[in-house]
Design a protein around this motif. Structure first.
Motif, PDB file in Angstrom:
ATOM      1  N   ASP A  39       0.850  -1.079   0.007  1.00 21.91           N
ATOM      2  CA  ASP A  39      -0.060  -0.019  -0.146  1.00 21.91           C
ATOM      3  C   ASP A  39       0.806   1.238   0.111  1.00 21.91           C
ATOM      4  OD1 ASP A  39      -3.020  -0.875   1.543  1.00 21.91           O
ATOM      5  OD2 ASP A  39      -1.557  -2.532   0.996  1.00 21.91           O
ATOM      6  N   GLU A  48      -5.283   4.868   8.460  1.00 22.86           N
ATOM      7  CA  GLU A  48      -5.942   3.917   8.002  1.00 22.86           C
ATOM      8  C   GLU A  48      -6.863   3.361   8.847  1.00 22.86           C
ATOM      9  OE1 GLU A  48      -4.186   0.818   5.700  1.00 22.86           O
ATOM     10  OE2 GLU A  48      -2.196   1.899   5.306  1.00 22.86           O
ATOM     11  N   ARG A 342      -5.029  -3.918   7.405  1.00 20.98           N
ATOM     12  CA  ARG A 342      -5.303  -3.857   6.147  1.00 20.98           C
ATOM     13  C   ARG A 342      -6.045  -4.875   5.426  1.00 20.98           C
ATOM     14  NH1 ARG A 342       0.675  -1.171   4.611  1.00 20.98           N
ATOM     15  NH2 ARG A 342      -0.031   0.956   4.988  1.00 20.98           N
ATOM     16  N   ARG A 345      -9.646  -4.217   6.152  1.00 24.72           N
ATOM     17  CA  ARG A 345     -10.116  -3.348   5.141  1.00 24.72           C
ATOM     18  C   ARG A 345     -10.214  -4.062   3.825  1.00 24.72           C
ATOM     19  NH1 ARG A 345     -12.460   1.107   3.903  1.00 24.72           N
ATOM     20  NH2 ARG A 345     -11.495   2.591   5.035  1.00 24.72           N
TER      21      ARG A 345
END
Length: 638
Positions: A39, A48, A342, A345
């Protein structure tokens, strides 16, 4: 500075543990988290986490029932997947208030207060909240609702008027009395004692109730007896609290890393209890051996893996709030916090956290429980963590740099690592319920590749409704078992497979350019019985090489009838499958081509799905047809 932070800082200066875990030190450690999954390297954990929390809270707002004339529903969260109102949806008060405090948007405060008001629907006369609207349902989850409400009061009191604060404090005192009188290390599983230690201590500080504080300390100290002697796993996820025939303990990674151990970390940091903090931190380091390089938790072997999702455990809270607090002592916790964030996400769609990577591909709805539970830990992580600004190098996760075979006898599991491959071979024989089999029988709990990601994942052999209210209904099309296996079916349809064999023996060998496992397993029914014709045993061999992974099955003795080797390879509908010839198939994935090659004709079934841990897969099968052995080899991209 709020009271919790003040107590924590005082505890540090008094005891000097964790190397002075100041806010600045946490910033420095978490600032190391850059680009773990490719990322944008300029974006760190704080940015984030705040973005994901906002998306989740928006998802909760869209599904909150607003109907003031109907108090049985007003303020509750409608679950798209389960056709019920989850009794713990009032826990959403913490993330919703956190969002209101962060951006001043009073929609979130109003939603939080509506959720708080709805909690009257799960009130119990003894001070508990029930897990469901059924007044006879489980009450132990009171502890998690009490933590969410207490942290809301402690951190976001300015958003609440005095009458609401007084009502919340009064209600929390009743909940605290229930927990103090009820919770022991024998009450439910060990997660309740661990969470109770933090909850009662938090309530003792908030409500000025020394009895709560004293009982919280007693529970925390009692939990210290539940760490295994060799690798320091936390055990107690299943009764009775004793070892199996192989010496395995009742251990569940998902509950441990997302609920119990974080609770002990928060308790220890609130009180300055170095002994508990050291024990919890040491245990979390062991558990980190099972985080895959993409941030997934490999709980294929856990006793409660019927709630395993690729990112964690379906009704637990998450690891981030504890991990950011431990980051200065060991920056690898910061790496883990961001890697898992992540992954969360990537599994979020439409503002809701889905139960696995392929739910969206399969068209399976998300249970809203995942979102409001995990939103709590993001809200807490952001409370403890100021905005990181530096970009120091980050440490690697243990499984990212592993290059050997490691045996964990207390769970009956081997971890293998060679080049781009990571494998989990499980022979655990501690089962939570009869007929409920997590990865065992020498099966591959997980096979993961650096470029391709997850390739095989066992899940559970049979999806039994052990906690019907906390388990998502099976979607249309069924729940195909994804464990790589040898199997046979009798004329009456009984399924016999090594996935049911807790007695399987595992032998591991490791060389510089290969790793090999030899499994001695028998085929058993879901009731643990052999066929009526007699015992059926197999030698199952796994061979890891830098560019391939092979599975060979050989019967040990004569077998009446056909048997099959079944290898469900993880894939989804957007990936291209090509049947090259009778014995070779190829799956074109985003990062390269995976070839499935057999020494005999291989058949493939339609794309299958399993809720545990949320993958689709193409089942490849080789039927014995009288052969002495059969083999399937997976060739990775060049």
């Amino acid at each position: 500075m709020d009271r919790i932070s003040q107590n924590f800082t005082t505890g540090l200066s008094r005891r000097h543990f964790l190397g002075q875990l100041t806010a600045g030190a946490v910033i420095s450690s978490v600032g190391r988290l850059r680009g773990e999954t490719g990322d944008d390297p300029s974006v760190g954990f704080h940015v984030e986490a705040a973005s994901l929390l906002r998306d989740w809270c928006e998802g909760l707002l869209r599904r909150q029932i607003i109907d003031p004339e109907n108090p049985a529903l007003h303020g509750a969260l409608q679950c798209p997947a389960c056709s019920r109102i989850h009794g713990r949806c009032g826990d959403a008060i913490l993330p919703l208030l956190s969002m209101a405090a962060r951006n001043g948007d009073m929609r979130y405060r109003d939603a939080a207060l509506a959720a708080w008001g709805w909690m009257k629907n799960v009130d119990s006369p003894d001070g508990a909240w029930t897990n469901e609207t059924d007044p006879k349902s489980w009450k132990g989850t009171t502890v998690f609702s009490a933590i969410a409400l207490a942290e809301s009061l402690e951190w976001h009191a300015p958003l609440l008027d005095e009458a609401i604060r007084a009502a919340m404090r009064q209600r929390l005192k009743r909940a605290g009395e229930f927990i103090r009188a009820t919770f022991t290390t024998e009450y439910g599983n060990i997660n309740y004692a661990a969470a109770g230690a933090y909850c009662l201590t938090l309530l003792g500080h908030l409500l000025d109730e020394p009895r709560f504080t004293a009982r919280g300390r007693e529970l925390a100290r009692q939990v210290l007896a539940f760490f295994t002697p060799k690798d320091h796993f936390l055990f107690g996820e299943g009764h009775p609290f004793r070892q199996s025939g192989k010496g395995c303990y009742p251990i569940d990674l998902g509950y441990n890393v997302e609920e119990s151990l974080p609770s002990l970390v928060h308790y220890a940091m609130l009180t300055g209890d170095k002994e508990v903090l050291d024990a919890a931190t040491q245990s979390l380091r062991t558990h980190l051996e099972f985080m895959l390089p993409d941030g997934a938790w490999d709980n294929s072997w856990g006793t409660r893996s019927y709630k395993w999702t690729y990112w964690g455990s379906s009704t637990a809270d998450g690891c981030q709030s504890a991990f950011v607090r431990l980051a200065a002592a060991d920056p690898v916790f910061a790496t883990a916090a961001l890697a898992n964030l992540r992954l969360l996400r990537s599994c979020t769609h439409g503002g809701l956290l889905h139960g696995g990577p392929h739910f969206k591909h399969r068209g399976v709805e998300a249970c809203i429980h995942h979102t409001f539970a995990h939103a709590k830990t993001l809200a807490a992580a952001l409370h403890y963590l100021p905005d990181p600004t530096d970009s120091d190098p980050k440490p690697a996760l243990p499984r990212s740099v592993a290059d050997s075979v490691r045996h964990f006898p207390e769970i009956g599991v081997h971890l293998a690592a060679l080049g781009p491959w990571r494998a989990t071979v499980s022979g655990c024989d501690w089962f939570y319920r009869p007929g409920l089999y997590q990865a065992t029988g020498g099966t591959l709990g997980m096979l993961w590749h650096q470029r391709l990601g997850p390739v095989l994942a066992a899940g559970i052999a049979n999806y039994l409704p052990v906690e019907a209210a906390n388990m998502q209904p099976v979607p249309e099309g069924g729940n195909f078992p994804l464990g790589c296996r040898v199997e046979m079916k009798t004329t009456d349809g009984t399924w016999f497979t090594n996935l049911h064999d807790g007695t399987a023996k595992i032998l591991a060998e490791s060389a510089s350019n290969s790793q090999r496992f030899e499994i001695d397993a028998q085929l058993l029914s879901a009731q643990g019985k052999p066929p009526t014709t007699g015992e059926v045993r197999f030698r199952i061999e796994y061979t890891l090489k830098m560019d391939s992974f092979s599975i060979r099955a050989t019967p040990l003795g004569s077998i009446a009838g056909e048997w099959s080797l079944v290898v469900p390879v993880i894939a989804h509908a957007r990936e291209t499958l090509t049947q090259v010839n009778a014995s070779r198939c190829e799956i074109t994935k985003p990062a390269g081509m995976l070839a499935i090659v057999s020494d005999q004709a291989v058949t493939r079934a339609p794309l299958a799905f399993n809720l545990i841990p949320g993958f689709q897969a193409i089942p490849f099968t080789v039927v014995s047809n009288g052969a002495e052995s059969v083999q399937i080899t997976l060739h990775s991209p060049a």
